[in-house]
Design an enzyme around this catalytic site. Structure first.
Site, PDB file in Angstrom:
ATOM      1  N   ARG A  46      68.339  29.953  38.381  1.00 48.31           N
ATOM      2  CA  ARG A  46      66.892  29.949  38.106  1.00 48.31           C
ATOM      3  C   ARG A  46      66.223  31.084  38.877  1.00 48.31           C
ATOM      4  NH1 ARG A  46      63.897  26.725  40.890  1.00 48.31           N
ATOM      5  NH2 ARG A  46      65.293  24.949  40.697  1.00 48.31           N
ATOM      6  N   TYR A  98      45.606  36.292  20.335  1.00 43.40           N
ATOM      7  CA  TYR A  98      46.752  35.595  19.756  1.00 43.40           C
ATOM      8  C   TYR A  98      46.490  34.089  19.850  1.00 43.40           C
ATOM      9  CZ  TYR A  98      51.426  33.611  19.485  1.00 43.40           C
ATOM     10  OH  TYR A  98      52.511  32.846  19.150  1.00 43.40           O
ATOM     11  N   ASP A 170      48.046  42.393  26.992  1.00 40.64           N
ATOM     12  CA  ASP A 170      49.109  41.906  26.105  1.00 40.64           C
ATOM     13  C   ASP A 170      49.440  43.068  25.175  1.00 40.64           C
ATOM     14  OD1 ASP A 170      50.605  40.857  24.015  1.00 40.64           O
ATOM     15  OD2 ASP A 170      49.489  38.972  23.923  1.00 40.64           O
TER      16      ASP A 170
HETATM   17  C1  LIG Z   1      54.058  36.097  19.747  1.00 39.23           C
HETATM   18  C2  LIG Z   1      52.967  36.548  20.624  1.00 39.23           C
HETATM   19  C3  LIG Z   1      52.760  35.956  21.883  1.00 39.23           C
HETATM   20  C4  LIG Z   1      53.572  34.768  22.372  1.00 39.23           C
HETATM   21  O1  LIG Z   1      54.911  35.076  22.570  1.00 39.23           O
HETATM   22  P1  LIG Z   1      56.129  34.020  22.362  1.00 39.23           P
HETATM   23  O2  LIG Z   1      57.320  34.852  22.667  1.00 39.23           O
HETATM   24  O3  LIG Z   1      56.052  33.539  20.955  1.00 39.23           O
HETATM   25  O4  LIG Z   1      55.910  32.910  23.332  1.00 39.23           O
HETATM   26  C5  LIG Z   1      51.737  36.464  22.669  1.00 39.23           C
HETATM   27  N1  LIG Z   1      50.959  37.495  22.254  1.00 39.23           N
HETATM   28  C6  LIG Z   1      51.136  38.079  21.060  1.00 39.23           C
HETATM   29  C7  LIG Z   1      50.243  39.226  20.661  1.00 39.23           C
HETATM   30  C8  LIG Z   1      52.127  37.632  20.200  1.00 39.23           C
HETATM   31  O5  LIG Z   1      52.280  38.212  19.003  1.00 39.23           O
END
Ligand SMILES: *Cc1c(COP(=O)(O)O)cnc(C)c1O
Length: 379
Positions: A46, A98, A170
Site C-alpha cells: 500500500r 466533470y 484537471d
Molecule cells: C473520467 C474523468 C474523471 C474521473 O476519473 P476516473 O478515472 O473515472 O475516476 C475526472 N475528470 C475528468 C475530466 C474525467 O474525464
C-alpha cells in the site's frame, strides 16, 4: 528532451535484477526485510511498489513536474486533493465540471463542512469576488467537459498566488501532450489516467503531479492513510500507454479537426462545440496554452429534439455508445443521461448543457470511416 522521446523514456530504467526493458509487474503485497526495520525502500505494497514507483517517475516527467503520485482512479486522486482541506475551508470550481467531481464535492465533501462555489471560470477576473480568507483551493478543468469551454490557466494561477490559494488543474481532456499546467503556474495537475494516458480503455487509474515536496508528502500521506492505491498490473498498463501518447494524440487531433469541420458543414447539424474553431470564444487562450486542439467535441442536431439526438446516438456503428473518452476507439455519449446524469437537470440547463447534446471522443481510426459512420447515423 522533446515530447515524444520523453514519453517513451520517462521514468523507466532497465530492471536492475534482469535488465528487462519494461518494468516488471511486481505482483506482491509485502517485501522481505533484511533485519527488523531494515529494507530496500519497500515495506508493504500500500505504501510502495516498484511498478508504481516507475510510473510515478513517468507521471512527474510527462507534466514537467518534480513528483508524481498514482491513484486507484481519477476520482481517488481528486478525493486526496480535497482531503488537504479542513471543515470551514472553501473551494472555487468551474460550473461545468466533470459529473463525478461534482458528485464527490456536493454529495460527499459538503457534508464534511467544505464549501464549494461553482462559477463560470472563463472570466478569470470574475473569480476574485468569490475569494475570502477561507478560500484554500481553486479547481479548474480546461477544456471543460462536455462544453469545451476554455479558461486561462496562467491568469487563474496568478490570482491564486495573490491569495496564497492552491490551484489544481484537471488536465484529463487535454493530456500532457497538449497542455502542461505546472508550467503555467498551477500547483497540482490531476489526470484521470483511465483516459488518454492509459489510452486503450482497459484500466481505471488517476494521477497527481506537483513541484512542491511538501505538497507531495501531504498527498502521499493521505493516500497511504486512506488506501486509494493502484495495483501493479494497472501501473504497467499506464506505463505502456504513455509510450505512445504523442502518436495517439497527433491522430486524435487530426481526426478531431476533420470531424469537427464535417459536422459544422452538415445541414442537419446545429451547433458544434470544439475549441479549435477560430470563432470559439476561448480560441485565443486555447491557442496560447495548448499545442493543438484534441479530439473531444460536442454537438446538437439542428432539429434540437431529444428524440433526434437519441436516434443519432443509437445509430452509429464505429462510434460506440459508452461513457469514458480518450481511448483509441471512438465513443459517442449522451451527457444528460450518462456522464453528467449526477448533475441536477436545472443546474445542467443553467450552464448550457441541454438534454439533446451529443459528445464525441474521436479515436484514432481512419477519419474517412468515422465520417462515413456519422453521415449514416445523421442521415
Ligand atoms: C473520467 C474523468 C474523471 C474521473 O476519473 P476516473 O478515472 O473515472 O475516476 C475526472 N475528470 C475528468 C475530466 C474525467 O474525464
Amino acid at each position: 528532451m522533446k515530447t515524444g522521446t520523453k514519453f517513451i523514456h520517462a521514468g523507466t530504467e532497465p530492471d536492475p535484477s534482469t535488465g528487462a526493458i519494461m518494468t516488471p509487474i511486481y505482483q506482491t503485497s509485502t517485501y522481505v526485510q533484511e533485519a527488523p526495520g531494515q529494507n530496500k525502500g519497500y515495506e508493504y505494497a500500500r505504501s510502495q511498489n516498484p511498478t508504481r514507483t516507475a510510473l510515478e517517475a513517468a507521471y512527474a516527467a510527462i507534466e514537467n513536474g518534480k513528483f508524481g503520485l498514482a491513484f486507484s482512479s481519477g476520482v481517488a486522486a481528486t478525493d486526496a486533493v480535497i482531503k488537504l482541506l479542513s471543515p470551514g475551508d472553501e473551494v472555487i470550481c468551474s460550473n461545468d465540471l466533470y459529473g463525478g467531481s461534482y458528485r464527490l464535492f456536493s454529495k460527499i465533501f459538503e457534508k464534511f463542512g467544505i464549501k464549494f462555489h461553482y462559477i463560470n471560470m472563463q472570466d478569470a477576473d470574475g473569480i476574485r469576488q468569490y475569494i475570502n480568507a477561507s478560500t484554500k483551493l481553486i479547481w479548474i478543468e480546461t477544456p471543460t467537459n462536455p462544453l469545451m469551454n476554455i479558461c486561462d490557466i496562467e491568469a487563474i494561477a496568478a490570482i491564486a498566488k495573490e491569495g496564497n490559494i492552491l490551484l489544481c488543474v484537471d488536465n484529463t481532456f487535454a493530456s500532457p501532450y497538449l497542455q502542461n499546467p505546472l508550467d503555467l503556474g498551477a500547483d497540482i495537475v490531476m489526470h484521470s489516467a483511465t483516459k488518454y494516458l492509459g489510452g486503450h480503455s482497459d484500466v481505471i487509474q488517476g494521477a497527481l503531479m506537483m513541484n512542491s515536496q511538501e505538497l507531495r508528502d501531504q498527498l502521499y500521506f493521505i493516500q497511504k492513510s486512506c488506501g486509494a492505491v493502484p495495483g501493479p498490473m494497472d501501473c504497467f498498463l499506464v506505463l505502456r500507454g504513455i509510450k505512445t501518447l504523442h502518436l495517439r494524440m497527433q491522430r486524435h487531433c487530426e481526426n478531431g479537426r476533420a470531424i469537427a469541420e464535417y459536422l459544422r458543414s452538415h445541414p442537419k447539424v446545429g451547433k458544434v462545440w470544439w475549441c479549435g474553431f477560430e470563432d470559439h470564444p476561448g480560441y485565443a487562450i486555447a491557442k496560447k496554452q495548448m499545442r493543438d486542439f484534441g479530439g473531444m467535441m460536442s454537438f446538437e442536431m439542428k432539429d434540437n429534439s431529444i428524440d433526434e439526438a437519441k436516434r443519432v446516438l443509437s445509430s452509429t456503428k464505429l462510434f460506440a455508445l459508452a461513457e469514458s473518452l480518450g481511448g483509441v476507439e471512438s465513443l459517442i455519449n449522451h451527457p444528460a443521461s450518462m456522464t453528467h446524469a449526477s448533475i441536477p437537470r436545472e443546474e445542467r440547463l443553467k450552464n448550457g448543457l441541454s438534454d439533446s447534446l451529443i459528445r464525441l471522443s474521436v479515436g484514432v481510426e481512419d477519419a474517412e470511416d468515422l465520417i462515413e459512420d456519422l453521415a449514416k447515423a445523421i442521415g
